[in-house]
Scaffold this motif. Structure first.
Motif, PDB file in Angstrom:
ATOM      1  N   GLU A   3       0.840  -1.195   0.000  1.00  0.00           N
ATOM      2  CA  GLU A   3       0.000   0.000   0.000  1.00  0.00           C
ATOM      3  C   GLU A   3       0.875   1.245   0.000  1.00  0.00           C
ATOM      4  O   GLU A   3       1.940   1.261   0.618  1.00  0.00           O
ATOM      5  CB  GLU A   3      -0.902  -0.003   1.244  1.00  0.00           C
ATOM      6  CG  GLU A   3      -2.077   0.930   1.177  1.00  0.00           C
ATOM      7  CD  GLU A   3      -3.037   0.592   0.035  1.00  0.00           C
ATOM      8  OE1 GLU A   3      -3.395   1.518  -0.714  1.00  0.00           O
ATOM      9  OE2 GLU A   3      -3.407  -0.589  -0.121  1.00  0.00           O
ATOM     10  N   VAL A   9       2.988   8.870  -3.822  1.00  0.00           N
ATOM     11  CA  VAL A   9       2.710   8.915  -5.257  1.00  0.00           C
ATOM     12  C   VAL A   9       3.159  10.263  -5.817  1.00  0.00           C
ATOM     13  O   VAL A   9       3.836  10.334  -6.843  1.00  0.00           O
ATOM     14  CB  VAL A   9       1.204   8.660  -5.531  1.00  0.00           C
ATOM     15  CG1 VAL A   9       0.855   8.967  -6.983  1.00  0.00           C
ATOM     16  CG2 VAL A   9       0.847   7.219  -5.174  1.00  0.00           C
ATOM     17  N   TYR A  14       5.142   8.059  -9.427  1.00  0.00           N
ATOM     18  CA  TYR A  14       4.652   6.810 -10.013  1.00  0.00           C
ATOM     19  C   TYR A  14       3.197   6.615  -9.594  1.00  0.00           C
ATOM     20  O   TYR A  14       2.810   6.981  -8.484  1.00  0.00           O
ATOM     21  CB  TYR A  14       5.444   5.606  -9.490  1.00  0.00           C
ATOM     22  CG  TYR A  14       6.893   5.597  -9.859  1.00  0.00           C
ATOM     23  CD1 TYR A  14       7.315   5.108 -11.094  1.00  0.00           C
ATOM     24  CD2 TYR A  14       7.860   6.056  -8.964  1.00  0.00           C
ATOM     25  CE1 TYR A  14       8.663   5.093 -11.419  1.00  0.00           C
ATOM     26  CE2 TYR A  14       9.207   6.044  -9.286  1.00  0.00           C
ATOM     27  CZ  TYR A  14       9.597   5.563 -10.516  1.00  0.00           C
ATOM     28  OH  TYR A  14      10.926   5.545 -10.838  1.00  0.00           O
ATOM     29  N   PRO A  15       2.389   6.001 -10.452  1.00  0.00           N
ATOM     30  CA  PRO A  15       1.029   5.666 -10.011  1.00  0.00           C
ATOM     31  C   PRO A  15       1.077   4.596  -8.914  1.00  0.00           C
ATOM     32  O   PRO A  15       2.010   3.786  -8.858  1.00  0.00           O
ATOM     33  CB  PRO A  15       0.355   5.115 -11.276  1.00  0.00           C
ATOM     34  CG  PRO A  15       1.403   5.017 -12.326  1.00  0.00           C
ATOM     35  CD  PRO A  15       2.661   5.635 -11.824  1.00  0.00           C
ATOM     36  N   ALA A  16       0.078   4.585  -8.064  1.00  0.00           N
ATOM     37  CA  ALA A  16       0.036   3.651  -6.932  1.00  0.00           C
ATOM     38  C   ALA A  16       0.156   2.200  -7.405  1.00  0.00           C
ATOM     39  O   ALA A  16       0.818   1.389  -6.755  1.00  0.00           O
ATOM     40  CB  ALA A  16      -1.248   3.854  -6.135  1.00  0.00           C
ATOM     41  N   GLU A  17      -0.440   1.873  -8.528  1.00  0.00           N
ATOM     42  CA  GLU A  17      -0.396   0.491  -9.030  1.00  0.00           C
ATOM     43  C   GLU A  17       1.037   0.059  -9.348  1.00  0.00           C
ATOM     44  O   GLU A  17       1.389  -1.103  -9.183  1.00  0.00           O
ATOM     45  CB  GLU A  17      -1.249   0.332 -10.300  1.00  0.00           C
ATOM     46  CG  GLU A  17      -2.696   0.741 -10.173  1.00  0.00           C
ATOM     47  CD  GLU A  17      -2.881   2.262 -10.216  1.00  0.00           C
ATOM     48  OE1 GLU A  17      -2.284   2.945 -11.076  1.00  0.00           O
ATOM     49  OE2 GLU A  17      -3.620   2.762  -9.348  1.00  0.00           O
ATOM     50  N   GLU A  18       1.844   0.997  -9.825  1.00  0.00           N
ATOM     51  CA  GLU A  18       3.224   0.634 -10.165  1.00  0.00           C
ATOM     52  C   GLU A  18       4.034   0.302  -8.916  1.00  0.00           C
ATOM     53  O   GLU A  18       4.892  -0.573  -8.941  1.00  0.00           O
ATOM     54  CB  GLU A  18       3.908   1.755 -10.948  1.00  0.00           C
ATOM     55  CG  GLU A  18       5.259   1.311 -11.469  1.00  0.00           C
ATOM     56  CD  GLU A  18       5.788   2.172 -12.599  1.00  0.00           C
ATOM     57  OE1 GLU A  18       6.970   2.019 -12.903  1.00  0.00           O
ATOM     58  OE2 GLU A  18       5.023   2.965 -13.171  1.00  0.00           O
ATOM     59  N   ARG A  20       2.953  -1.229  -6.381  1.00  0.00           N
ATOM     60  CA  ARG A  20       2.571  -2.593  -5.995  1.00  0.00           C
ATOM     61  C   ARG A  20       3.193  -3.647  -6.909  1.00  0.00           C
ATOM     62  O   ARG A  20       3.315  -4.805  -6.524  1.00  0.00           O
ATOM     63  CB  ARG A  20       1.056  -2.713  -5.995  1.00  0.00           C
ATOM     64  CG  ARG A  20       0.407  -1.893  -4.895  1.00  0.00           C
ATOM     65  CD  ARG A  20      -1.118  -2.088  -4.849  1.00  0.00           C
ATOM     66  NE  ARG A  20      -1.714  -1.030  -4.078  1.00  0.00           N
ATOM     67  CZ  ARG A  20      -2.311   0.048  -4.595  1.00  0.00           C
ATOM     68  NH1 ARG A  20      -2.408   0.191  -5.900  1.00  0.00           N
ATOM     69  NH2 ARG A  20      -2.810   0.981  -3.814  1.00  0.00           N
ATOM     70  N   ARG A  21       3.561  -3.271  -8.123  1.00  0.00           N
ATOM     71  CA  ARG A  21       4.170  -4.206  -9.080  1.00  0.00           C
ATOM     72  C   ARG A  21       5.687  -4.303  -8.917  1.00  0.00           C
ATOM     73  O   ARG A  21       6.308  -5.205  -9.468  1.00  0.00           O
ATOM     74  CB  ARG A  21       3.881  -3.757 -10.516  1.00  0.00           C
ATOM     75  CG  ARG A  21       2.480  -4.003 -10.982  1.00  0.00           C
ATOM     76  CD  ARG A  21       2.376  -3.843 -12.498  1.00  0.00           C
ATOM     77  NE  ARG A  21       2.867  -2.562 -12.987  1.00  0.00           N
ATOM     78  CZ  ARG A  21       2.091  -1.511 -13.264  1.00  0.00           C
ATOM     79  NH1 ARG A  21       0.793  -1.584 -13.102  1.00  0.00           N
ATOM     80  NH2 ARG A  21       2.618  -0.392 -13.718  1.00  0.00           N
ATOM     81  N   ARG A  22       6.280  -3.358  -8.198  1.00  0.00           N
ATOM     82  CA  ARG A  22       7.739  -3.300  -8.104  1.00  0.00           C
ATOM     83  C   ARG A  22       8.199  -3.557  -6.675  1.00  0.00           C
ATOM     84  O   ARG A  22       7.415  -3.529  -5.746  1.00  0.00           O
ATOM     85  CB  ARG A  22       8.226  -1.931  -8.578  1.00  0.00           C
ATOM     86  CG  ARG A  22       7.880  -1.707 -10.054  1.00  0.00           C
ATOM     87  CD  ARG A  22       8.185  -0.323 -10.527  1.00  0.00           C
ATOM     88  NE  ARG A  22       9.628  -0.067 -10.538  1.00  0.00           N
ATOM     89  CZ  ARG A  22      10.150   1.086 -10.911  1.00  0.00           C
ATOM     90  NH1 ARG A  22       9.369   2.068 -11.301  1.00  0.00           N
ATOM     91  NH2 ARG A  22      11.447   1.263 -10.889  1.00  0.00           N
TER      92      ARG A  22
END
Length: 186
Positions: A3, A9, A14-18, A20-22
């Motif tokens: 989270e 952000v 970076y967007p929040a989703e990125e 979570r991917r990294r």
């Protein structure tokens, strides 16, 4: 990364989703990462509850920011380490100011050469070098009757002369390697 809040952000771009991917490692500056991982390992293993460090992070636009990073351990109901919470404060402006003040404390404001303080420190280090056969060369240059230039042509012309001499001397020793130093002592 599970989270992130809107402030992070905005800070890193970076967007929040990125996030979570990294992994966290992908955001850390490579010169800082090694020391962080030692502290982080102790935290994850439950040998410490938190750590604080000044670290650099990469922004989405490629820029680097300095941060004050505080990471705390969150334990589960059984007392085992479960999560880590990080607080990241952007201290880039403070870091730049500190670097600038340190630079100004060791450099002449007119010529941008090392000042007496930096010169004496570097000379002491060079003279203390225990390397067999190490040599130190020292050349003192004095502009004779410089006061006459200031008094007759003005301080602006005198300043331009000092700057020109500083530039020429710096250029002359540029090929001597990293150990050469041109300084203004007075």
């Amino acid at each position: 990364i599970l989270e992130v809040n809107p402030a992070l952000v905005d800070m890193l771009g970076y967007p929040a989703e990125e996030f979570r991917r990294r992994t966290v490692a992908e955001f850390l500056h490579p010169e800082d990462a090694a020391s962080v991982w030692d502290d982080y390992r102790e935290l994850v293993e439950g040998r410490r509850e938190s750590f604080r460090a000044e670290k650099r992070f990469f922004r989405a636009d490629g820029a680097t920011i300095w941060t004050q990073l505080t990471v705390s351990l969150i334990r589960g109901p059984d007392g085992d380490p479960r999560f880590q919470a990080a607080i990241i404060e952007d201290v880039t402006d403070r870091h730049r100011l500190t670097e600038r003040l340190a630079y100004e404390a060791t450099h002449d404001p007119l010529t941008d050469l090392a000042n007496r303080s930096l010169f004496l420190s570097r000379l002491a280090n060079a003279l203390a070098d225990p390397t067999p056969g190490a040599r130190v060369g020292l050349c003192l240059l004095d502009l004779d009757s410089f006061k006459v230039i200031n008094d007759s042509l003005g301080h602006t012309v005198g300043d331009r002369l000092l700057t020109a001499v500083a530039d020429r001397l710096t250029g002359a020793v540029a090929g001597a390697g990293g150990s050469a130093l041109v300084a203004r002592l007075g």
